[in-house]
Scaffold this motif. Structure first.
Motif, PDB file in Angstrom:
ATOM      1  N   LEU A 120       2.793  12.708  20.452  1.00 40.06           N
ATOM      2  CA  LEU A 120       3.706  11.956  20.995  1.00 40.06           C
ATOM      3  C   LEU A 120       4.338  11.318  19.195  1.00 40.06           C
ATOM      4  O   LEU A 120       3.450  10.421  18.732  1.00 40.06           O
ATOM      5  N   ASP A 126       6.721   8.856  17.154  1.00 45.20           N
ATOM      6  CA  ASP A 126       7.066   7.330  17.457  1.00 45.20           C
ATOM      7  C   ASP A 126       8.049   6.765  16.201  1.00 45.20           C
ATOM      8  O   ASP A 126       7.333   7.317  15.597  1.00 45.20           O
ATOM      9  N   LYS A 156      14.558   2.851  19.206  1.00 45.72           N
ATOM     10  CA  LYS A 156      13.343   4.065  18.945  1.00 45.72           C
ATOM     11  C   LYS A 156      13.704   5.160  19.661  1.00 45.72           C
ATOM     12  O   LYS A 156      14.026   4.767  21.038  1.00 45.72           O
ATOM     13  N   THR A 178      11.426   8.531  20.487  1.00 48.39           N
ATOM     14  CA  THR A 178       9.063   9.491  21.267  1.00 48.39           C
ATOM     15  C   THR A 178      10.112  10.897  21.159  1.00 48.39           C
ATOM     16  O   THR A 178      10.519  10.779  21.995  1.00 48.39           O
ATOM     17  N   ALA A 190      12.224  11.435  12.531  1.00 48.29           N
ATOM     18  CA  ALA A 190      11.680  11.437  13.903  1.00 48.29           C
ATOM     19  C   ALA A 190      11.137  13.266  13.947  1.00 48.29           C
ATOM     20  O   ALA A 190       9.982  13.517  14.036  1.00 48.29           O
TER      21      ALA A 190
END
Length: 108
Positions: free
Chosen positions: A30, A32, A41, A43, A77
């Motif tokens: 994962l 973050d 946020k 993920t 991300a």
């Protein structure tokens, strides 16, 4: 000669199985990422599948700011996940390649 070909075919099949296993394992890694102020946020997995998005209530008041945060944070991300994804698969591919001069530079 045929022994070399059969050995290479076996090595190729083994590498393909390792690549498949690596891709499956990347689903468990994962990544973050937070916005600079922590109000958003994200993920996602190293296979770039979004797992969760957490949005602070204050962002819900400003649609444009929320959209900007989503674009920026998702892109960061995805960039991180892509780096992990490519590094992991390159390591498996390099391990399975025969030692051909000049080929090692392709997987750096």
């Amino acid at each position: 000669m045929f022994g070399d070909i059969m050995g290479m075919m076996g090595k190729l099949k083994e590498t393909q199985e390792k690549v498949k296993a690596t891709k499956e394992r990347l689903n468990t890694i994962l990544i973050d990422e937070k916005s600079s102020d922590g109000q958003l946020k994200i993920t996602l997995t190293a296979n770039r599948e979004i797992k969760s998005i957490e949005i602070d209530d204050t962002l819900l008041q400003d649609k444009e700011q929320l959209q900007d945060y989503l674009v920026l944070t998702l892109n960061k991300a995805i960039e991180k996940a892509t780096a992990v994804h490519e590094a992991e698969l390159a390591a498996v591919a390099k391990e399975g390649m025969p030692n051909i001069p000049g080929m090692d530079s392709l997987f750096k």
